[in-house]
Design a protein around this motif. Structure first.
Motif, mmCIF file in Angstrom:
data_model
loop_
_atom_site.group_PDB
_atom_site.id
_atom_site.type_symbol
_atom_site.label_atom_id
_atom_site.label_comp_id
_atom_site.label_asym_id
_atom_site.label_seq_id
_atom_site.Cartn_x
_atom_site.Cartn_y
_atom_site.Cartn_z
ATOM 1 N N GLN A 80 14.577 -9.374 -6.134
ATOM 2 C CA GLN A 80 13.831 -9.177 -7.377
ATOM 3 C C GLN A 80 12.384 -8.785 -7.092
ATOM 4 O O GLN A 80 11.794 -7.962 -7.800
ATOM 5 C CB GLN A 80 13.876 -10.449 -8.221
ATOM 6 N N GLU A 81 11.804 -9.376 -6.040
ATOM 7 C CA GLU A 81 10.431 -9.014 -5.670
ATOM 8 C C GLU A 81 10.333 -7.533 -5.320
ATOM 9 O O GLU A 81 9.393 -6.838 -5.732
ATOM 10 C CB GLU A 81 9.973 -9.845 -4.464
ATOM 11 N N VAL A 82 11.288 -7.068 -4.550
ATOM 12 C CA VAL A 82 11.275 -5.663 -4.133
ATOM 13 C C VAL A 82 11.479 -4.747 -5.328
ATOM 14 O O VAL A 82 10.756 -3.760 -5.502
ATOM 15 C CB VAL A 82 12.361 -5.414 -3.067
ATOM 16 N N MET A 83 12.441 -5.053 -6.156
ATOM 17 C CA MET A 83 12.755 -4.179 -7.280
ATOM 18 C C MET A 83 11.629 -4.161 -8.319
ATOM 19 O O MET A 83 11.395 -3.156 -8.987
ATOM 20 C CB MET A 83 14.066 -4.610 -7.932
ATOM 21 N N ASP A 84 10.912 -5.277 -8.450
ATOM 22 C CA ASP A 84 9.824 -5.345 -9.435
ATOM 23 C C ASP A 84 8.515 -4.752 -8.917
ATOM 24 O O ASP A 84 7.751 -4.159 -9.687
ATOM 25 C CB ASP A 84 9.585 -6.802 -9.851
ATOM 26 N N ASN A 85 8.259 -4.907 -7.608
ATOM 27 C CA ASN A 85 6.933 -4.581 -7.083
ATOM 28 C C ASN A 85 6.888 -3.389 -6.141
ATOM 29 O O ASN A 85 5.802 -2.845 -5.901
ATOM 30 C CB ASN A 85 6.354 -5.804 -6.348
ATOM 31 N N LEU A 86 8.028 -2.973 -5.592
ATOM 32 C CA LEU A 86 8.028 -1.883 -4.622
ATOM 33 C C LEU A 86 8.868 -0.689 -5.044
ATOM 34 O O LEU A 86 8.697 0.410 -4.491
ATOM 35 C CB LEU A 86 8.523 -2.378 -3.252
ATOM 36 N N ASN A 87 9.762 -0.877 -5.970
ATOM 37 C CA ASN A 87 10.661 0.216 -6.362
ATOM 38 C C ASN A 87 10.142 0.889 -7.630
ATOM 39 O O ASN A 87 10.291 0.357 -8.732
ATOM 40 C CB ASN A 87 12.070 -0.332 -6.581
ATOM 41 N N LEU A 112 -6.097 7.287 -0.763
ATOM 42 C CA LEU A 112 -6.769 5.991 -0.667
ATOM 43 C C LEU A 112 -8.270 6.086 -0.893
ATOM 44 O O LEU A 112 -9.008 5.163 -0.552
ATOM 45 C CB LEU A 112 -6.503 5.366 0.718
ATOM 46 N N TRP A 113 -8.740 7.185 -1.502
ATOM 47 C CA TRP A 113 -10.184 7.389 -1.608
ATOM 48 C C TRP A 113 -10.848 6.312 -2.483
ATOM 49 O O TRP A 113 -11.989 5.930 -2.242
ATOM 50 C CB TRP A 113 -10.484 8.788 -2.150
ATOM 51 N N GLU A 114 -10.126 5.831 -3.480
ATOM 52 C CA GLU A 114 -10.724 4.790 -4.322
ATOM 53 C C GLU A 114 -10.954 3.495 -3.534
ATOM 54 O O GLU A 114 -11.866 2.730 -3.853
ATOM 55 C CB GLU A 114 -9.832 4.512 -5.532
ATOM 56 N N LEU A 115 -10.128 3.259 -2.531
ATOM 57 C CA LEU A 115 -10.284 2.058 -1.723
ATOM 58 C C LEU A 115 -11.379 2.235 -0.675
ATOM 59 O O LEU A 115 -12.257 1.383 -0.533
ATOM 60 C CB LEU A 115 -8.957 1.714 -1.037
ATOM 61 N N CYS A 126 4.719 10.846 -3.018
ATOM 62 C CA CYS A 126 4.855 12.132 -2.319
ATOM 63 C C CYS A 126 5.749 12.034 -1.091
ATOM 64 O O CYS A 126 6.485 12.979 -0.776
ATOM 65 C CB CYS A 126 3.486 12.653 -1.883
ATOM 66 N N HIS A 127 5.679 10.913 -0.370
ATOM 67 C CA HIS A 127 6.351 10.792 0.929
ATOM 68 C C HIS A 127 7.562 9.870 0.858
ATOM 69 O O HIS A 127 7.486 8.781 0.286
ATOM 70 C CB HIS A 127 5.383 10.251 1.983
ATOM 71 N N SER A 128 8.635 10.292 1.486
ATOM 72 C CA SER A 128 9.823 9.458 1.642
ATOM 73 C C SER A 128 9.789 8.751 2.987
ATOM 74 O O SER A 128 9.083 9.166 3.912
ATOM 75 C CB SER A 128 11.091 10.318 1.568
ATOM 76 N N ILE A 129 10.552 7.680 3.096
ATOM 77 C CA ILE A 129 10.911 7.083 4.386
ATOM 78 C C ILE A 129 12.434 6.893 4.329
ATOM 79 O O ILE A 129 12.938 5.784 4.209
ATOM 80 C CB ILE A 129 10.161 5.766 4.653
ATOM 81 N N LYS A 130 13.126 8.009 4.411
ATOM 82 C CA LYS A 130 14.550 8.048 4.076
ATOM 83 C C LYS A 130 15.445 7.289 5.049
ATOM 84 O O LYS A 130 16.619 7.056 4.750
ATOM 85 C CB LYS A 130 15.011 9.506 4.001
ATOM 86 N N LEU A 185 0.832 -1.212 0.000
ATOM 87 C CA LEU A 185 0.000 0.000 0.000
ATOM 88 C C LEU A 185 0.859 1.251 0.000
ATOM 89 O O LEU A 185 0.591 2.209 -0.738
ATOM 90 C CB LEU A 185 -0.927 -0.008 1.218
ATOM 91 N N PHE A 186 1.896 1.268 0.830
ATOM 92 C CA PHE A 186 2.744 2.465 0.899
ATOM 93 C C PHE A 186 3.398 2.756 -0.442
ATOM 94 O O PHE A 186 3.390 3.896 -0.916
ATOM 95 C CB PHE A 186 3.814 2.308 1.980
ATOM 96 N N PHE A 187 3.965 1.734 -1.060
ATOM 97 C CA PHE A 187 4.707 1.969 -2.293
ATOM 98 C C PHE A 187 3.784 2.209 -3.487
ATOM 99 O O PHE A 187 4.209 2.803 -4.475
ATOM 100 C CB PHE A 187 5.652 0.803 -2.565
ATOM 101 N N ASN A 188 2.541 1.797 -3.396
ATOM 102 C CA ASN A 188 1.613 2.055 -4.492
ATOM 103 C C ASN A 188 0.875 3.376 -4.344
ATOM 104 O O ASN A 188 0.462 3.958 -5.350
ATOM 105 C CB ASN A 188 0.603 0.907 -4.601
#
Length: 243
Positions: free
Chosen positions: A77-84, A157-160, A57-61, A49-52
């Protein structure tokens, strides 16, 4: 320890407890978030949810993609394909690519980094905030928030969740409750779980070491139990002939 030192410690704890009570009173009764950072599936859903919906707009630096992958049981690979979605490297911190000047122009100020959001405001506050958005045509972004009035943030998240509107008592500006004017893709229970998962992920980001503490805690307790049994056995052996 002197009496003065002991008095200072007691006073410090009293002031800390008083400040927490005061903050709780100021925030009012918030619904419990019910988060569990030990629930890896919940953290994975919250990360998605956070990455999508948030990282645009927001970082978690203070969090790195590699550390998130390790703690959440994900492969590189999961992270790079789905979260990055920012083109970062696997070892890089999670930084939004929104230009600060455009953020200032669009929202009036740059969106805050969320690395320590839960540490600063508690999980209950963040969970209530995610449930507190309602439509407000008087605001520049068209949205307002019951927990954080006049927030400059549109509701990602209004669509959800759907579109909520404020219900007020006749002749009063105080919000009595929020009513669902347009249902979203999720039911109420499903959205609350999504908000809980996202809050749990931000709680984990605020203190990743908490996961390790939980794992180590079990072994520490087992060691203490074993040591206590050993100490008791030794005590009985040493004192068996003493009458």
């Amino acid at each position: 320890m002197t009496k003065r030192a002991l008095l200072s410690i007691v006073l410090a704890f009293g002031l800390l407890a008083g400040s927490r009570t005061l903050r709780a009173a100021e925030e009012g009764a918030l619904p419990p978030a019910g988060t569990n950072v030990g629930d890896r599936a919940s953290l994975q859903r919250g990360a998605r949810l956070f990455f999508n919906y948030c990282v645009g707009c927001h970082s978690i630096k203070y969090a790195r993609y590699s550390r998130i992958a390790e703690d959440l049981g994900l492969g590189e690979q999961e992270v790079m394909d789905n979260l990055n979605f920012t083109g970062a490297k696997f070892q890089d911190p999670v930084v939004s690519h929104m230009p600060a000047d455009l953020a200032q122009q669009w929202f009036g100020k740059a969106p805050p980094d969320l690395s320590l959001e839960v540490r600063a405001k508690t999980a209950d506050w963040v969970y209530a905030y995610l449930n507190g958005f309602y439509l407000d045509p008087t605001r520049p972004v068209g949205w307002n928030n019951r927990i954080f009035p006049n927030a400059s943030m549109p509701f990602p998240l209004w669509e959800l969740q759907g579109v909520q509107v404020a219900v007020r008592q006749p002749g009063s500006e105080e919000i009595d409750r929020l009513s669902m004017a347009q249902p979203g893709k999720l039911s109420l229970a499903e959205y609350q779980r999504a908000a809980r998962d996202l809050t749990a992920f931000l709680e984990y980001v605020s203190e990743p070491a908490a996961l390790q503490r939980h794992r180590y805690g079990i072994w520490v307790l087992l060691f203490l139990v074993g040591f206590t049994l050993l100490a008791y056995a030794l005590k009985r052996e040493y004192w068996k002939d003493v009458h």
